[in-house]
Design a protein around this motif. Structure first.
Motif, PDB file in Angstrom:
ATOM      1  N   ARG A 147     -48.708  31.515  61.812  1.00 29.97           N
ATOM      2  CA  ARG A 147     -47.585  31.299  62.892  1.00 29.97           C
ATOM      3  C   ARG A 147     -45.537  31.122  62.976  1.00 29.97           C
ATOM      4  O   ARG A 147     -44.985  32.152  63.388  1.00 29.97           O
ATOM      5  CB  ARG A 147     -47.550  30.586  64.115  1.00 29.97           C
ATOM      6  CG  ARG A 147     -49.245  30.999  64.772  1.00 29.97           C
ATOM      7  CD  ARG A 147     -48.852  30.330  65.819  1.00 29.97           C
ATOM      8  NE  ARG A 147     -50.543  30.857  66.957  1.00 29.97           N
ATOM      9  CZ  ARG A 147     -50.898  30.518  68.168  1.00 29.97           C
ATOM     10  NH1 ARG A 147     -50.369  29.030  69.000  1.00 29.97           N
ATOM     11  NH2 ARG A 147     -52.065  30.173  68.491  1.00 29.97           N
ATOM     12  N   ALA A 205     -44.218  34.435  61.077  1.00 29.03           N
ATOM     13  CA  ALA A 205     -44.760  35.956  61.475  1.00 29.03           C
ATOM     14  C   ALA A 205     -43.793  36.570  62.854  1.00 29.03           C
ATOM     15  O   ALA A 205     -44.306  37.854  62.325  1.00 29.03           O
ATOM     16  CB  ALA A 205     -45.322  35.165  63.410  1.00 29.03           C
ATOM     17  N   ASP A 206     -42.304  35.889  62.557  1.00 25.31           N
ATOM     18  CA  ASP A 206     -40.944  36.842  63.138  1.00 25.31           C
ATOM     19  C   ASP A 206     -40.840  37.244  62.076  1.00 25.31           C
ATOM     20  O   ASP A 206     -40.029  37.940  61.714  1.00 25.31           O
ATOM     21  CB  ASP A 206     -40.629  36.133  64.334  1.00 25.31           C
ATOM     22  CG  ASP A 206     -39.660  35.428  63.604  1.00 25.31           C
ATOM     23  OD1 ASP A 206     -40.447  34.311  62.339  1.00 25.31           O
ATOM     24  OD2 ASP A 206     -39.347  34.641  64.565  1.00 25.31           O
ATOM     25  N   VAL A 207     -40.537  37.457  60.817  1.00 24.75           N
ATOM     26  CA  VAL A 207     -40.123  38.039  59.623  1.00 24.75           C
ATOM     27  C   VAL A 207     -40.832  39.285  59.465  1.00 24.75           C
ATOM     28  O   VAL A 207     -41.943  39.684  59.027  1.00 24.75           O
ATOM     29  CB  VAL A 207     -41.004  36.612  57.858  1.00 24.75           C
ATOM     30  CG1 VAL A 207     -39.897  37.620  56.884  1.00 24.75           C
ATOM     31  CG2 VAL A 207     -40.207  35.534  57.640  1.00 24.75           C
ATOM     32  N   PRO A 208     -39.354  40.221  59.644  1.00 29.11           N
ATOM     33  CA  PRO A 208     -39.215  41.146  59.350  1.00 29.11           C
ATOM     34  C   PRO A 208     -39.098  41.969  58.233  1.00 29.11           C
ATOM     35  O   PRO A 208     -39.126  41.182  57.379  1.00 29.11           O
ATOM     36  CB  PRO A 208     -38.071  41.550  60.317  1.00 29.11           C
ATOM     37  CG  PRO A 208     -37.405  40.992  60.151  1.00 29.11           C
ATOM     38  CD  PRO A 208     -37.384  39.317  59.994  1.00 29.11           C
ATOM     39  N   ALA A 244     -45.181  41.864  56.383  1.00 30.05           N
ATOM     40  CA  ALA A 244     -43.571  42.482  55.926  1.00 30.05           C
ATOM     41  C   ALA A 244     -43.033  43.392  54.246  1.00 30.05           C
ATOM     42  O   ALA A 244     -43.986  42.139  53.260  1.00 30.05           O
ATOM     43  CB  ALA A 244     -43.136  40.775  55.987  1.00 30.05           C
ATOM     44  N   ASP A 246     -31.499  35.403  55.976  1.00 30.96           N
ATOM     45  CA  ASP A 246     -31.681  35.333  57.293  1.00 30.96           C
ATOM     46  C   ASP A 246     -33.292  34.096  57.920  1.00 30.96           C
ATOM     47  O   ASP A 246     -33.012  33.793  58.940  1.00 30.96           O
ATOM     48  CB  ASP A 246     -33.057  36.981  57.720  1.00 30.96           C
ATOM     49  CG  ASP A 246     -32.053  37.608  57.647  1.00 30.96           C
ATOM     50  OD1 ASP A 246     -30.551  37.874  57.700  1.00 30.96           O
ATOM     51  OD2 ASP A 246     -32.402  39.151  56.910  1.00 30.96           O
ATOM     52  N   ARG A 283     -38.896  24.951  62.023  1.00 27.55           N
ATOM     53  CA  ARG A 283     -40.335  25.234  62.102  1.00 27.55           C
ATOM     54  C   ARG A 283     -40.098  23.915  61.040  1.00 27.55           C
ATOM     55  O   ARG A 283     -40.011  23.902  60.348  1.00 27.55           O
ATOM     56  CB  ARG A 283     -40.270  26.524  62.202  1.00 27.55           C
ATOM     57  CG  ARG A 283     -39.825  27.157  63.116  1.00 27.55           C
ATOM     58  CD  ARG A 283     -40.185  29.163  62.675  1.00 27.55           C
ATOM     59  NE  ARG A 283     -39.652  29.916  63.491  1.00 27.55           N
ATOM     60  CZ  ARG A 283     -39.794  31.000  63.275  1.00 27.55           C
ATOM     61  NH1 ARG A 283     -40.349  31.747  63.272  1.00 27.55           N
ATOM     62  NH2 ARG A 283     -38.391  32.102  64.478  1.00 27.55           N
TER      63      ARG A 283
END
Length: 251
Positions: A10, A13-16, A44, A168, A230
């Motif tokens: 989680r 999870a948003d690492v593109p 990713a 990022d 986080r």
């Protein structure tokens, strides 16, 4: 603010695809292994990674590299990883080599809001002139070379302009962290972790022990929670790997 996340999966999870990542660790010491494995299990790809090194063939960032997820590495050391060398020399990986002290300062500058700085490291070398191979063609010719650096003289000595690094995401590992993101690193595992954490727009810390707010001695905190977004508690493995075990025989 409670910054804890329930799992490494989680947390990343948003690492593109195409994201830039600052990853802590030195060799296999202080490496955020659980977060790296979570990235490896995710979708990713084409990641642009800034880290002192790329692990070894079967551990650390080496596992992400072997899975074909890394497109570019900015590092100061590339030994101990045959797959890294193979991909670089065959045009499958872009590599920017940076002197270790310069890499550390570029990360620190990025986290401190300093866009660039001058350093004597590399002055009078091919680094200043540009053209060092960042990427090869499959036939061994240079596909992309490094740019020439701005050089200025201070006190009669030449200095190169180096740009700060901001990524990022940043992935780091700490021995202890509280729910507010304050981190404590154990001994040499501190290495590049605080610098990478500073350089990330979103910093994810895996911690071996999760502490409650107020539990940590403020005077012993190595990185304040303002740099961390986080926190995820992970298992502290009893069999932490050593790259090269050196022992002395009994006399």
């Amino acid at each position: 603010m409670d910054k804890t996340v329930t799992s490494a999966a989680r947390a990343v999870a948003d690492v593109p695809s195409g994201a830039s990542l600052a990853v802590g660790g030195f060799g296999l010491c202080g490496v955020p292994a659980d977060l790296i494995e979570a990235l490896r299990a995710g979708p990713a790809t084409d990641l642009r990674v800034v880290s002192n090194n790329c692990g070894v063939d079967d551990a650390g960032l080496g596992r992400l590299l072997a899975a074909g997820r890394i497109a570019r590495m900015t590092s100061s050391y590339v030994g101990e990883n045959r797959e890294f060398a193979r991909r670089y020399l065959h045009g499958e990986l872009e590599v920017e080599l940076v002197a270790q002290g310069t890499l550390a300062e570029r990360l620190r500058a990025g986290g401190s809001g300093i866009p660039a700085f001058y350093t004597p490291a590399g002055a009078g070398t091919p680094l200043a002139d540009g053209g060092l191979p960042w990427r090869y063609h499959a036939d061994g010719s240079v596909a992309l070379g490094s740019p020439a650096r701005e050089v200025r003289e201070f006190g009669g000595r030449p200095y190169l302009l180096e740009e700060a690094i901001v990524c990022d995401f940043a992935l780091v590992r700490a021995a202890v962290g509280d729910r507010h993101g304050n981190l404590v690193f154990h001994a040499s595992a501190r290495n590049f972790n605080p610098l990478c954490a500073m350089a990330g727009r979103i910093t994810v810390a895996e911690v071996e022990r999760l502490a409650e707010p107020g539990e940590l001695d403020p005077g012993r905190i190595d990185l304040p929670g303002i740099f961390v977004q986080r926190v995820v508690a992970v298992r502290d493995p009893a069999d932490k790997r050593i790259e090269k075990l050196t022992t002395t025989g009994a006399r």
